[in-house]
Structures are given as structure tokens and as C-alpha cells.
Design a protein around this motif. Structure first.
Motif, PDB file in Angstrom:
ATOM      1  N   ILE A 315       0.564  -0.947   0.139  1.00 39.44           N
ATOM      2  CA  ILE A 315      -0.146   0.216  -0.129  1.00 39.44           C
ATOM      3  C   ILE A 315       1.081   1.483  -0.184  1.00 39.44           C
ATOM      4  O   ILE A 315       0.310   1.828  -1.071  1.00 39.44           O
ATOM      5  N   VAL A 316       1.647   0.939   0.767  1.00 38.15           N
ATOM      6  CA  VAL A 316       2.687   2.686   0.552  1.00 38.15           C
ATOM      7  C   VAL A 316       3.565   2.421  -0.170  1.00 38.15           C
ATOM      8  O   VAL A 316       3.801   3.754  -0.560  1.00 38.15           O
ATOM      9  N   VAL A 317       4.051   1.987  -0.605  1.00 38.13           N
ATOM     10  CA  VAL A 317       4.102   2.153  -2.168  1.00 38.13           C
ATOM     11  C   VAL A 317       3.879   2.193  -3.384  1.00 38.13           C
ATOM     12  O   VAL A 317       3.687   3.301  -4.356  1.00 38.13           O
ATOM     13  N   ASP A 318       2.453   1.828  -3.437  1.00 41.80           N
ATOM     14  CA  ASP A 318       1.555   2.466  -4.253  1.00 41.80           C
ATOM     15  C   ASP A 318       1.175   3.773  -4.038  1.00 41.80           C
ATOM     16  O   ASP A 318       1.235   4.796  -5.310  1.00 41.80           O
ATOM     17  N   ARG A 319       0.920   3.667  -2.613  1.00 38.62           N
ATOM     18  CA  ARG A 319       0.835   4.996  -3.029  1.00 38.62           C
ATOM     19  C   ARG A 319       2.101   6.474  -2.689  1.00 38.62           C
ATOM     20  O   ARG A 319       1.098   7.228  -3.985  1.00 38.62           O
ATOM     21  N   ILE A 320       2.704   6.135  -3.204  1.00 39.89           N
ATOM     22  CA  ILE A 320       4.366   7.242  -3.139  1.00 39.89           C
ATOM     23  C   ILE A 320       4.579   6.769  -4.292  1.00 39.89           C
ATOM     24  O   ILE A 320       4.476   8.054  -5.371  1.00 39.89           O
ATOM     25  N   SER A 321       4.500   5.736  -5.221  1.00 42.50           N
ATOM     26  CA  SER A 321       4.373   5.813  -6.289  1.00 42.50           C
ATOM     27  C   SER A 321       2.727   6.854  -7.480  1.00 42.50           C
ATOM     28  O   SER A 321       3.609   7.089  -8.424  1.00 42.50           O
ATOM     29  N   GLY A 322       1.859   6.684  -6.576  1.00 45.52           N
ATOM     30  CA  GLY A 322       0.558   7.210  -7.152  1.00 45.52           C
ATOM     31  C   GLY A 322       1.404   8.692  -7.495  1.00 45.52           C
ATOM     32  O   GLY A 322       1.046   9.835  -8.455  1.00 45.52           O
ATOM     33  N   TYR A 323       2.172   9.154  -6.004  1.00 44.20           N
ATOM     34  CA  TYR A 323       1.983  10.786  -6.208  1.00 44.20           C
ATOM     35  C   TYR A 323       3.304  11.241  -6.509  1.00 44.20           C
ATOM     36  O   TYR A 323       3.694  12.289  -7.498  1.00 44.20           O
ATOM     37  N   GLY A 325       3.993   9.556  -9.978  1.00 49.20           N
ATOM     38  CA  GLY A 325       3.496  10.065 -11.045  1.00 49.20           C
ATOM     39  C   GLY A 325       3.051  11.286 -11.546  1.00 49.20           C
ATOM     40  O   GLY A 325       3.066  12.039 -12.486  1.00 49.20           O
ATOM     41  N   ASN A 326       1.955  11.846 -10.525  1.00 51.00           N
ATOM     42  CA  ASN A 326       1.411  12.935 -10.205  1.00 51.00           C
ATOM     43  C   ASN A 326       2.366  14.433 -10.699  1.00 51.00           C
ATOM     44  O   ASN A 326       2.017  15.040 -11.434  1.00 51.00           O
ATOM     45  N   TYR A 327       3.183  14.144  -9.151  1.00 50.30           N
ATOM     46  CA  TYR A 327       3.479  15.335  -9.408  1.00 50.30           C
ATOM     47  C   TYR A 327       5.037  15.304 -10.741  1.00 50.30           C
ATOM     48  O   TYR A 327       5.339  16.516 -11.497  1.00 50.30           O
ATOM     49  N   TYR A 328       4.938  14.268 -11.389  1.00 47.86           N
ATOM     50  CA  TYR A 328       6.122  14.151 -12.622  1.00 47.86           C
ATOM     51  C   TYR A 328       5.290  15.269 -13.549  1.00 47.86           C
ATOM     52  O   TYR A 328       6.069  15.899 -14.346  1.00 47.86           O
ATOM     53  N   VAL A 329       4.284  14.866 -13.486  1.00 46.91           N
ATOM     54  CA  VAL A 329       3.091  15.895 -14.844  1.00 46.91           C
ATOM     55  C   VAL A 329       3.501  17.412 -14.504  1.00 46.91           C
ATOM     56  O   VAL A 329       2.936  18.172 -15.289  1.00 46.91           O
ATOM     57  N   LYS A 330       3.331  17.626 -12.588  1.00 45.70           N
ATOM     58  CA  LYS A 330       2.755  18.497 -12.702  1.00 45.70           C
ATOM     59  C   LYS A 330       4.496  19.506 -12.838  1.00 45.70           C
ATOM     60  O   LYS A 330       4.259  20.882 -13.139  1.00 45.70           O
ATOM     61  N   SER A 348      15.733   2.550   4.823  1.00 42.52           N
ATOM     62  CA  SER A 348      14.489   1.273   3.814  1.00 42.52           C
ATOM     63  C   SER A 348      15.314   1.219   2.411  1.00 42.52           C
ATOM     64  O   SER A 348      14.323   1.760   1.476  1.00 42.52           O
ATOM     65  N   ALA A 349      16.316   0.909   2.250  1.00 41.99           N
ATOM     66  CA  ALA A 349      17.189   0.146   1.093  1.00 41.99           C
ATOM     67  C   ALA A 349      15.613  -0.628  -0.104  1.00 41.99           C
ATOM     68  O   ALA A 349      15.447  -0.019  -0.952  1.00 41.99           O
ATOM     69  N   LEU A 350      14.891  -1.066   0.562  1.00 42.69           N
ATOM     70  CA  LEU A 350      13.355  -2.065   0.393  1.00 42.69           C
ATOM     71  C   LEU A 350      12.191  -1.290  -0.470  1.00 42.69           C
ATOM     72  O   LEU A 350      12.193  -0.925  -1.566  1.00 42.69           O
ATOM     73  N   LEU A 351      11.795  -0.315   0.981  1.00 45.82           N
ATOM     74  CA  LEU A 351      11.800   1.074  -0.263  1.00 45.82           C
ATOM     75  C   LEU A 351      11.821   1.759  -0.926  1.00 45.82           C
ATOM     76  O   LEU A 351      11.152   1.481  -2.078  1.00 45.82           O
ATOM     77  N   ARG A 352      12.548   1.605  -1.232  1.00 47.14           N
ATOM     78  CA  ARG A 352      13.254   3.325  -2.569  1.00 47.14           C
ATOM     79  C   ARG A 352      14.020   1.790  -3.451  1.00 47.14           C
ATOM     80  O   ARG A 352      13.473   2.242  -4.289  1.00 47.14           O
ATOM     81  N   ARG A 353      14.299   0.566  -2.929  1.00 45.80           N
ATOM     82  CA  ARG A 353      13.523  -0.193  -4.641  1.00 45.80           C
ATOM     83  C   ARG A 353      12.389  -0.539  -4.814  1.00 45.80           C
ATOM     84  O   ARG A 353      12.322  -0.780  -6.191  1.00 45.80           O
ATOM     85  N   ALA A 354      11.900  -0.632  -4.137  1.00 46.82           N
ATOM     86  CA  ALA A 354       9.914  -0.509  -4.749  1.00 46.82           C
ATOM     87  C   ALA A 354       9.373   0.297  -5.558  1.00 46.82           C
ATOM     88  O   ALA A 354       8.978   0.527  -6.272  1.00 46.82           O
ATOM     89  N   VAL A 355      10.102   1.701  -4.839  1.00 50.71           N
ATOM     90  CA  VAL A 355       9.030   2.550  -5.196  1.00 50.71           C
ATOM     91  C   VAL A 355      10.085   3.187  -6.815  1.00 50.71           C
ATOM     92  O   VAL A 355       9.412   3.080  -7.788  1.00 50.71           O
ATOM     93  N   THR A 356      11.822   2.669  -7.072  1.00 47.25           N
ATOM     94  CA  THR A 356      11.938   3.813  -7.797  1.00 47.25           C
ATOM     95  C   THR A 356      11.290   2.266  -9.261  1.00 47.25           C
ATOM     96  O   THR A 356      11.714   2.757  -9.975  1.00 47.25           O
ATOM     97  N   GLN A 357      11.452   0.937  -9.020  1.00 46.52           N
ATOM     98  CA  GLN A 357      10.681   0.400 -10.024  1.00 46.52           C
ATOM     99  C   GLN A 357       9.671   0.092 -10.806  1.00 46.52           C
ATOM    100  O   GLN A 357       9.367   0.552 -11.513  1.00 46.52           O
ATOM    101  N   GLN A 358       8.894   0.445  -9.522  1.00 40.84           N
ATOM    102  CA  GLN A 358       7.619   0.585  -9.542  1.00 40.84           C
ATOM    103  C   GLN A 358       7.891   1.884 -11.076  1.00 40.84           C
ATOM    104  O   GLN A 358       5.725   2.011 -11.593  1.00 40.84           O
ATOM    105  N   CYS A 359       8.799   3.294 -10.623  1.00 34.44           N
ATOM    106  CA  CYS A 359       8.362   4.203 -11.024  1.00 34.44           C
ATOM    107  C   CYS A 359       9.049   4.151 -12.400  1.00 34.44           C
ATOM    108  O   CYS A 359       9.747   5.439 -12.865  1.00 34.44           O
ATOM    109  N   ASN A 360       9.974   2.992 -12.988  1.00 31.65           N
ATOM    110  CA  ASN A 360      10.835   2.885 -13.822  1.00 31.65           C
ATOM    111  C   ASN A 360      10.485   4.214 -14.849  1.00 31.65           C
ATOM    112  O   ASN A 360      11.707   4.553 -15.397  1.00 31.65           O
TER     113      ASN A 360
END
Ligand SMILES: Nc1ncnc2c1ncn2[C@@H]1O[C@H](COP(=O)(O)OP(=O)(O)O)[C@@H](O)[C@H]1O
Ligand SMILES: CC(=O)OP(=O)(O)O
Ligand SMILES: [Mg+2]
Length: 415
Positions: A315-323, A325-330, A348-360
Motif C-alpha cells: 500500500i505504501v509503495v502504491d500510494r507513493i508511486s501514485g504521487y 506520477g502525479n508530480y512528475y506531470v505537474k 529502508s533500501a527495500l522501500l527505495r528499491r520498490a518505489v523506483t522499480q514501480q516508477c521505472n
């Protein structure tokens, strides 16, 4: 003349206190923190030039004001630190106050400003109440020392009208101050300066998406050195989930959760009113609501102990990734760096990895080895980007206490 600045940062799960010699830049003398206020046992971290110490505390310090009193006494009675043996050595105390209402700059606390802060206390029940109680203690017990309130919301004074306005009746909105304020601004201010310096760019030309992910979590889009959007809102409840906060939900949900939403919660006191709805969404939700723990280190692990731990992480990775994408557009894709900060973002290296992979697909490319190593030495900024192309992926060790001391000296010129 007194030459010491004390900075106090009452967060939702910790109290951090640092004494500085008032030079340019301020030089830390001793840093003391109590963490785990929402999840015993409380731990003490104590750092001074002769070394660092970490210990579990026997005392119960389950509220920020209790932790503050303990830390102050501990620092002032440390025989090794002669510079702060006497409270007369203090030039001022800087307090992090999360919600500053319409204040767009730090203020000196006197009877009138203190009263104004009491009026907006209910808007940030997890934070302002504690900060004000700490300020009250300082005014009473250290009457000769100047208190300065630094606001988390002030950094977001630049939010455009269409971003800060909620689509509701504007007469009511105006009368009651119902708009997006945004928080973690002291941290964003520190990060902006540190990252601009790291990139060798003027702040005014720096575009960033910054994630401050701790017990309270938010994201900020910074264009030309100014906040143009951020995920928290009227209160720090909006946006991302936190340790005990739900983050964004359908506002109707709370009326289906309980039929007592608007009645006063038993956690209310004579001075602080909190409704059952606020209590549920601010204190009984987030990853604690999902897993029972406020400690994200138990959730961000390769093999989560339960399905709900995995769910909380996803959930945390999903919500961060959503923002992101949103802010990238803004920012129209024009950004210099994405920055991870806050207790979780930094550790948390794991969180950074998961978020950046999702937003690759946005071109955020992390070097897995550098990411795993995390913060390199004492630098405030570490680059963990893989390639030379695309925005930098950075970790910034944010420092709200330093920012308050720096701002007091550099901008306010009050010491
Ligand atoms: N190694 C780690 N991995 C993941 N989370 C961590 C780690 N170490 C600390 N944390 C989390 O960091 C959070 C505290 O962050 P911090 O920004 O200091 O919070 P706050 O200022 O809101 O009190 C806690 O939820 C804690 O569990
Ligand atoms: C605004 C906020 O949520 O602060 P913290 O992360 O310190 O709890
Ligand atoms: Mg914090």
C-alpha cells in the motif's frame, strides 16, 4: 552574551533536541532523541563529540512533553558539556510547530502569538498540542529565554490558489480557514538547500520531487525552489498513510466505520478536543491499523512475517508511486532529482528499491548496490542513481533541528 541555540522537534513518534553553538553554520554540541513514543520501549540516542550512545529507557516517556523534560534535564546535567551547564547560556529555543495556520514565517512567542497558536491547535492534534505543551514548559521554567516557533506549513506558502483550494463552499472555507496547508516544510527547506548545493545549482532553479517518509509521510513537488504541491492538506492526515494515520480515504468512510464519528473521543482533554473520527483516522490507522506495529522496520523486510505486513508495504509503495506520477506531470518531467528522506526514506533500501522499480517508466534508475549501502558517511546527500541520464535519485539525511537553528541565524538574524 548567550551563544547557544536549542532546537526542539516534537514529531509524532519522537522528540529530537539539538544544542548548537551559534556560528555560521551552526555547530552541534549535543544531540539527544527519544524515539518509539508510540511503541514501547522508548529508546534514547545521545550524540556528542566524545561519541554516540543508544540505550533502552526504563522510564515511561509515552508523550512528547515527558520526553522533552527528560532530554533537557539529561543534557543540562551532563558534566562533560560545560558549554550548556547553565540555562543562562541559551540565546533562544527553536520549536518545530507543525501547523502555523496563516503564518508564513517563523515567529517569536509572546502572549499574543501563543494564544493565536492555541486557536489552531485542533487542526494538527498529533503535533501542535505536544509542541505547545513543550513551549508552555519552556516559558514557565526558562522565563528569560526567547522561544521561536518555526512552522512546517510555512514552506508551502507558495502553493498556487487552485492547488490549495478545496472545491467546497468558499464562504465556509474562508471563514474557517479550510484549505491545503501542507507540512514537513522545515525538512523540505533543509533538503532543497542541501540538494541544490549538491547539484551545484541555485535553489531558485532547482526542480525536485521530495519524499519525507517517516511516522508521518508526505511528498512535495518543488519547482524553481518553491513548493507547488504537497500531499498533506488541511491537517497532516491527508495524502500518504503513516504509522497511525490513514492518509487519503473516501471521507464518507468514517461515517460507515462508526456511528459516533462526531462525538468527542475519550482521548480528548480539557485543552485538546479530538473527535472519534479524528482519533480513528489519526491514531488507529496506517500500518499500525494493518499490522499492529508502528515500526516500519518490521514491515519493510524481504520476508514479511504476515500477509498484512506485506499488504502494508504494498500500500505504501502504491500510494507513493501514485504521487510520483502525479508530480512528475505537474513538473512536466523537468526535474533534477527525486529525493528520499525521513526515518524510512533514509533507512529502508527495500522501500527505495520498490518505489523506483514501480516508477521505472519515469526514468528513475537506481544502482542496487549503492541503494543497499544507503547513506554514505556523514554527507547529507547521497547519490544512488545508476546511469548518467535522467533525474538523480538521492537520499538526503534531513535535519529539522539544524534547519531551525540555521534559519534563526541566517534569515531571521535573531541571535
Ligand atoms: N531500518 C529501517 N527500515 C524501515 N523503517 C525504519 C528503519 N529505521 C527506522 N524506521 C522507521 O522510521 C520511522 C521514524 O521516522 P522519523 O522520520 O524519525 O519519524 P517522526 O519524525 O515522525 O517521529 C519509524 O516508523 C521507524 O520504524
Ligand atoms: C507533519 C508530520 O507528520 O510530522 P512527523 O512526521 O514528524 O510526525
Ligand atoms: Mg519527523
Amino acid at each position: 552574551m548567550a551563544k547557544i541555540i536549542l532546537s526542539v522537534n516534537a514529531g509524532s513518534s519522537s522528540v529530537k533536541m539539538t544544542f548548537y553553538r551559534s556560528q555560521n553554520p551552526p555547530v552541534p554540541i549535543v544531540d539527544a532523541q527519544v524515539s518509539g513514543i508510540t511503541s514501547p520501549p522508548q529508546t534514547l540516542k545521545y550524540s556528542k563529540s566524545s561519541g554516540d550512545k543508544k540505550e533502552k529507557l526504563d522510564e515511561t516517556l509515552d508523550t512528547p512533553p515527558k520526553a522533552f523534560k527528560y532530554l533537557l534535564e539529561r543534557c543540562l546535567s551532563d558534566a562533560e558539556i560545560s558549554e550548556i551547564a547553565n540555562v543562562d547560556d541559551l540565546a533562544c529555543i527553536c520549536h518545530r510547530v507543525v501547523h502555523g495556520g496563516d503564518y508564513t514565517e517563523a515567529i517569536v512567542i509572546d502572549d499574543s502569538t501563543y494564544h493565536r497558536l492555541e486557536e489552531i491547535e485542533d487542526l494538527a492534534p498529533l503535533h501542535n498540542f505536544s509542541a505547545l505543551e513543550i513551549i508552555r514548559t519552556c516559558r514557565k521554567e526558562l522565563p528569560n529565554v526567547k522561544n521561536i516557533a518555526h512552522f512546517d506549513s510555512a514552506f508551502h506558502r507558495s502553493l498556487p490558489l487552485h492547488v490549495r483550494t478545496y472545491p467546497i463552499d468558499q464562504e465556509v472555507a474562508e471563514k474557517r480557514g479550510l484549505r491545503k496547508y501542507g507540512f514537513h516544510g522545515i525538512s523540505y527547506s533543509f533538503i532543497l538547500r542541501s540538494v541544490a548545493q549538491f547539484l551545484g545549482k541555485p535553489k531558485e532553479q532547482t526542480n525536485l520531487i521530495v519524499m519525507h517518509i517517516g511516522s508521518g509521510a508526505s511528498i512535495c513537488a518543488i519547482k524553481d525552489g518553491k513548493s507547488i504541491d504537497t500531499s498533506m492538506g488541511l491537517t497532516p492526515l491527508a495524502g500518504l498513510p503513516g504509522a497511525t494515520r490513514s492518509g487519503d480515504i473516501d471521507p464518507s468512510l468514517v461515517f460507515h466505520y462508526t456511528s459516533n464519528a462526531s462525538s468527542l473521543s475519550p482521548a480528548s482533554t480539557k485543552e485538546m478536543h479530538i473527535s472519534t473520527a479524528e482519533e480513528i483516522l489519526n491514531k488507529k490507522s496506517g500500518w499500525k491499523g494493518l499490522t499492529g506495529t508502528t515500526d516500519f522496520a518490521q514491515i519493510a523486510v524481504e520476508n514479511p512475517p504476515t500477509e498484512n505486513h506485506k499488504l502494508a508495504f504494498d500500500i505504501v509503495v502504491d500510494r507513493i508511486s501514485g504521487y510520483l506520477g502525479n508530480y512528475y506531470v505537474k513538473l512536466q518531467g523537468q526535474l533534477d532529482a527525486v529525493v528520499f528522506a525521513g526515518g524510512i526514506g533514509e533507512k529502508s533500501a527495500l522501500l527505495r528499491r520498490a518505489v523506483t522499480q514501480q516508477c521505472n517508466c519515469l526514468g528513475f534508475d537506481v544502482d542496487l548496490e549503492k541503494n543497499e549501502k544507503g547513506i554514505a558517511n556523514d554527507n547529507s546527500v547521497t547519490d544512488v542513481t545508476k546511469s548518467d541520464k535522467g533525474p538523480r535519485v538521492l537520499i538526503c539525511q534531513t535535519d529539522e533541528q539544524f534547519e531551525m537553528a540555521y534559519h534563526t541565524l541566517e534569515e531571521l538574524k535573531m541571535v
